[in-house]
Design a protein around this motif. Structure first.
Motif, PDB file in Angstrom:
ATOM      1  N   THR A   1       0.805  -1.221   0.000  1.00  0.00           N
ATOM      2  CA  THR A   1       0.000   0.000   0.000  1.00  0.00           C
ATOM      3  C   THR A   1       0.835   1.268   0.000  1.00  0.00           C
TER       4      THR A   1
ATOM      5  N   SER B   1       0.786   2.087  -3.663  1.00  0.00           N
ATOM      6  CA  SER B   1      -0.533   2.288  -4.256  1.00  0.00           C
ATOM      7  C   SER B   1      -1.541   2.535  -3.143  1.00  0.00           C
ATOM      8  N   ARG B   2      -2.703   2.907  -3.513  1.00  0.00           N
ATOM      9  CA  ARG B   2      -3.749   3.194  -2.528  1.00  0.00           C
ATOM     10  C   ARG B   2      -4.749   2.050  -2.436  1.00  0.00           C
TER      11      ARG B   2
END
Length: 147
Positions: A29, A32-33
């Motif tokens: 994470t 990235s989200r």
């Protein structure tokens, strides 16, 4: 630590799986989200990530660490949401599940989330990780408090 085979990553023992899953989620994470929040709904995302890994048909060894991390995450969702606990499999279970660790449910049943993620990778959508959770027998009767 356990070793599955020469091509497989080292799998942590049961008492280290929570930390392993947490570290995997943190690494994934930070780039990235992805909403890996240990919810049951997030297991659909695990299915989608594995499907993305399958797209180019890579050799399983190339994505083995990611598959193991997603399996650890799936197991940790089961621990947090369904009352399971990480266990080191005995010799017979290791042979049957082809994994060294898994989840024991409150009713005593053993489940193999790491293997389920590998099955999704090897077989495809008919091996849904989210459906695996939803069909799990032996969940705690009362909701488990999220840690």
């Amino acid at each position: 630590m356990h070793r599955e085979s020469d091509n497989a990553p080292t799998t942590p023992s049961a008492d280290k799986m929570r930390a392993y899953a947490t570290q995997f989620v943190d690494r994934l994470t930070e780039r990235s989200r992805l909403p890996l929040d240990y919810s049951v709904a997030s297991l659909r995302l695990v299915d989608l990530i594995v499907d993305g890994l399958r797209r180019d048909r890579p050799d399983r060894a190339r994505v083995a660490l990611t598959l193991q991390g997603l399996g650890a995450y799936t197991g940790e969702v089961i621990v947090r949401r369904a009352g399971g606990r990480w266990v080191d499999f005995d010799a017979g279970q290791r042979e049957f599940f082809r994994q060294s660790v898994g989840i024991r449910m409150p009713d005593g049943r053993a489940w193999n989330p790491l293997g389920k993620v590998v099955n999704r990778f090897e077989t495809g959508p008919e091996e849904s990780v989210q459906r695996f959770y939803l069909m799990l027998h032996g969940r705690a009767r009362t909701p488990v408090r999220c840690l």
